[in-house]
Design a protein around this motif. Structure first.
Motif, PDB file in Angstrom:
ATOM      1  N   ALA A 208       0.882  -1.221  -0.061  1.00  0.00           N
ATOM      2  CA  ALA A 208       0.077  -0.031   0.004  1.00  0.00           C
ATOM      3  C   ALA A 208       0.757   1.210   0.112  1.00  0.00           C
ATOM      4  O   ALA A 208       0.460   2.293  -0.710  1.00  0.00           O
ATOM      5  CB  ALA A 208      -1.035  -0.102   0.985  1.00  0.00           C
ATOM      6  N   GLU A 209       1.909   1.321   0.859  1.00  0.00           N
ATOM      7  CA  GLU A 209       2.932   2.350   0.646  1.00  0.00           C
ATOM      8  C   GLU A 209       3.216   2.956  -0.635  1.00  0.00           C
ATOM      9  O   GLU A 209       3.571   4.031  -0.633  1.00  0.00           O
ATOM     10  CB  GLU A 209       3.961   1.888   1.755  1.00  0.00           C
ATOM     11  CG  GLU A 209       5.320   2.843   1.625  1.00  0.00           C
ATOM     12  CD  GLU A 209       6.538   2.380   2.261  1.00  0.00           C
ATOM     13  OE1 GLU A 209       6.538   1.264   2.804  1.00  0.00           O
ATOM     14  OE2 GLU A 209       7.517   2.826   2.010  1.00  0.00           O
ATOM     15  N   ALA A 219       1.925  -4.850 -12.314  1.00  0.00           N
ATOM     16  CA  ALA A 219       2.704  -5.558 -11.238  1.00  0.00           C
ATOM     17  C   ALA A 219       2.777  -6.976 -11.738  1.00  0.00           C
ATOM     18  O   ALA A 219       2.327  -7.665 -12.505  1.00  0.00           O
ATOM     19  CB  ALA A 219       1.567  -5.508 -10.174  1.00  0.00           C
ATOM     20  N   TYR A 220       4.028  -7.535 -11.113  1.00  0.00           N
ATOM     21  CA  TYR A 220       4.346  -9.101 -11.306  1.00  0.00           C
ATOM     22  C   TYR A 220       4.406  -9.494 -10.136  1.00  0.00           C
ATOM     23  O   TYR A 220       5.255  -9.006  -9.117  1.00  0.00           O
ATOM     24  CB  TYR A 220       5.650  -9.164 -12.060  1.00  0.00           C
ATOM     25  CG  TYR A 220       5.552  -8.752 -13.574  1.00  0.00           C
ATOM     26  CD1 TYR A 220       5.429  -7.458 -14.151  1.00  0.00           C
ATOM     27  CD2 TYR A 220       5.789  -9.994 -14.420  1.00  0.00           C
ATOM     28  CE1 TYR A 220       5.402  -7.215 -15.457  1.00  0.00           C
ATOM     29  CE2 TYR A 220       5.719  -9.593 -15.795  1.00  0.00           C
ATOM     30  CZ  TYR A 220       5.447  -8.346 -16.340  1.00  0.00           C
ATOM     31  OH  TYR A 220       5.382  -8.136 -17.452  1.00  0.00           O
ATOM     32  N   LEU A 221       3.819 -10.775  -9.702  1.00  0.00           N
ATOM     33  CA  LEU A 221       3.694 -11.549  -8.647  1.00  0.00           C
ATOM     34  C   LEU A 221       4.623 -13.009  -8.815  1.00  0.00           C
ATOM     35  O   LEU A 221       3.930 -13.702  -9.631  1.00  0.00           O
ATOM     36  CB  LEU A 221       2.471 -11.491  -8.138  1.00  0.00           C
ATOM     37  CG  LEU A 221       1.487 -10.351  -8.009  1.00  0.00           C
ATOM     38  CD1 LEU A 221       0.158 -10.749  -7.746  1.00  0.00           C
ATOM     39  CD2 LEU A 221       2.065  -9.017  -7.254  1.00  0.00           C
ATOM     40  N   ALA A 234      -4.985  -7.424  -3.100  1.00  0.00           N
ATOM     41  CA  ALA A 234      -4.701  -6.209  -2.445  1.00  0.00           C
ATOM     42  C   ALA A 234      -4.487  -5.098  -3.838  1.00  0.00           C
ATOM     43  O   ALA A 234      -5.060  -4.141  -3.652  1.00  0.00           O
ATOM     44  CB  ALA A 234      -3.234  -6.104  -1.839  1.00  0.00           C
ATOM     45  N   LEU A 235      -3.845  -5.687  -4.799  1.00  0.00           N
ATOM     46  CA  LEU A 235      -3.778  -4.797  -5.959  1.00  0.00           C
ATOM     47  C   LEU A 235      -5.206  -4.398  -6.626  1.00  0.00           C
ATOM     48  O   LEU A 235      -5.394  -3.176  -7.279  1.00  0.00           O
ATOM     49  CB  LEU A 235      -2.713  -5.379  -7.054  1.00  0.00           C
ATOM     50  CG  LEU A 235      -1.208  -5.542  -6.526  1.00  0.00           C
ATOM     51  CD1 LEU A 235      -0.452  -6.382  -7.384  1.00  0.00           C
ATOM     52  CD2 LEU A 235      -0.807  -4.080  -6.571  1.00  0.00           C
ATOM     53  N   LYS A 236      -5.991  -5.504  -6.572  1.00  0.00           N
ATOM     54  CA  LYS A 236      -7.316  -5.314  -7.211  1.00  0.00           C
ATOM     55  C   LYS A 236      -8.053  -4.151  -6.439  1.00  0.00           C
ATOM     56  O   LYS A 236      -8.884  -3.414  -7.098  1.00  0.00           O
ATOM     57  CB  LYS A 236      -8.273  -6.731  -7.363  1.00  0.00           C
ATOM     58  CG  LYS A 236      -8.100  -7.580  -8.381  1.00  0.00           C
ATOM     59  CD  LYS A 236      -8.963  -8.546  -8.732  1.00  0.00           C
ATOM     60  CE  LYS A 236      -9.373  -9.349  -7.576  1.00  0.00           C
ATOM     61  NZ  LYS A 236     -10.052 -10.412  -7.781  1.00  0.00           N
TER      62      LYS A 236
END
Ligand SMILES: Cc1cc2nc3c(=O)[nH]c(=O)nc-3n(C[C@H](O)[C@H](O)[C@H](O)COP(=O)(O)OP(=O)(O)OC[C@H]3O[C@@H](n4cnc5c(N)ncnc54)[C@H](O)[C@@H]3O)c2cc1C
Length: 254
Positions: A208-209, A219-221, A234-236
């Protein structure tokens, strides 16, 4: 189409964490290994009862072109207690061959991307695709000024895989921010991991920061499936459209 198998010969092994080995192979049939950073190979072997087994490993090699015969094909293998491939790799003498296929996968940087920033998130050996991507990231930062944040999850400083490589890259590339997140134990004061940009806790809690932003971020996870799911949610919630969230879960092919 039939899967083409090729031999990989083990040339070197070094432990990069208490239970993670960096293994170097060469392709041993005289052919190059063409790959896109972020892809993985599969190794093929047999269980004790003779049935066939395969496991996937991301390529960790830092390179910007196809690997010529004789050039190192690197992978990082996390040794899992009781694991079939783990037993194979642990007991493998230098000079022995294993059957492999690939490379496979689409967990790669895409030429058409026009984003302003990459958020790269990985835990454990899930960090290896980003090591392989470093030359491409250098080019993207130079050519279109893209920024990169690498959030690397590890339990302890000694489990921070390839931390030296990422730290050195960050030191020479101002657009690349390296943020190790330690979930169990923080580095000692004065140790090489004790630079200011570390976090205590899970990568998903540090996200979030960095204010993920639908306008500019991709983003890549990669790595532990629970981490991948938690970061995805969280990203959604932060409004990142699903096509801007790319995922690779390290699950066993059993
Ligand atoms: C696309 C992809 C890329 C991958 N890349 C890598 C990589 O670069 N490096 C890497 O180390 N692995 C990677 N993996 C995971 C890897 O393929 C194997 O699943 C892993 O090495 C375990 O294989 P094994 O045969 O030793 O254990 P298995 O015989 O499959 O499992 C033995 C036991 O350990 C458990 N287990 C399996 N994996 C883990 C784990 N990670 N932590 C805790 N327990 C576990 C299983 O549930 C089972 O109970 C990747 C997986 C995928 C799908």
């Amino acid at each position: 189409m039939a899967i083409v198998h090729f031999p990989l010969k083990l040339t070197a092994r070094r432990m990069i964490a208490p239970s993670v080995a960096h293994l170097s192979f060469v392709r041993d049939d005289g052919l190059p290994l063409d790959y896109i950073p972020g892809q993985f190979v599969q190794v093929h072997f047999e269980y004790a009862d003779g049935t066939s087994a395969r496991r996937s490993y991301s390529l960790a090699t830092i390179h910007d072109h196809a690997l010529a015969p004789g050039e190192a094909v690197d992978i990082a293998v996390s040794y899992v207690p009781g694991g079939a491939a783990t037993a194979l790799f642990e007991g493998m003498p230098i000079g022995d061959q294993i059957s492999a296929s690939g490379p496979y996968g689409r967990f790669c940087l895409l030429p058409a991307d026009a984003n302003r920033r990459y958020l790269l998130i990985g835990t454990g050996t899930g960090i290896t695709p980003y090591r392989a991507m470093l030359p491409q990231l250098a080019t993207l930062m130079a050519e279109r000024g893209v920024k990169v944040v690498l959030l690397q999850g590890a339990r302890t400083p000694e489990e921070l895989l390839y931390g030296d490589d990422f730290r050195a890259f960050a030191a020479t590339h101002p657009g690349f921010r390296f943020v190790p997140c330690f979930s169990r134990e923080l580095p000692q004061a004065g140790s090489m991991h004790a630079h200011a940009d570390i976090r205590h806790g899970y990568v998903q809690n540090a996200l979030a920061e960095f204010a993920p932003d639908a306008e500019g971020d991709i983003a890549y996870l990669c790595g532990n499936p629970n981490m991948v799911d938690a970061c995805f949610e969280a990203l959604k919630q932060d409004g990142l459209p699903i096509p801007q969230i790319r995922r690779e879960k390290y699950v066993s092919n059993k």
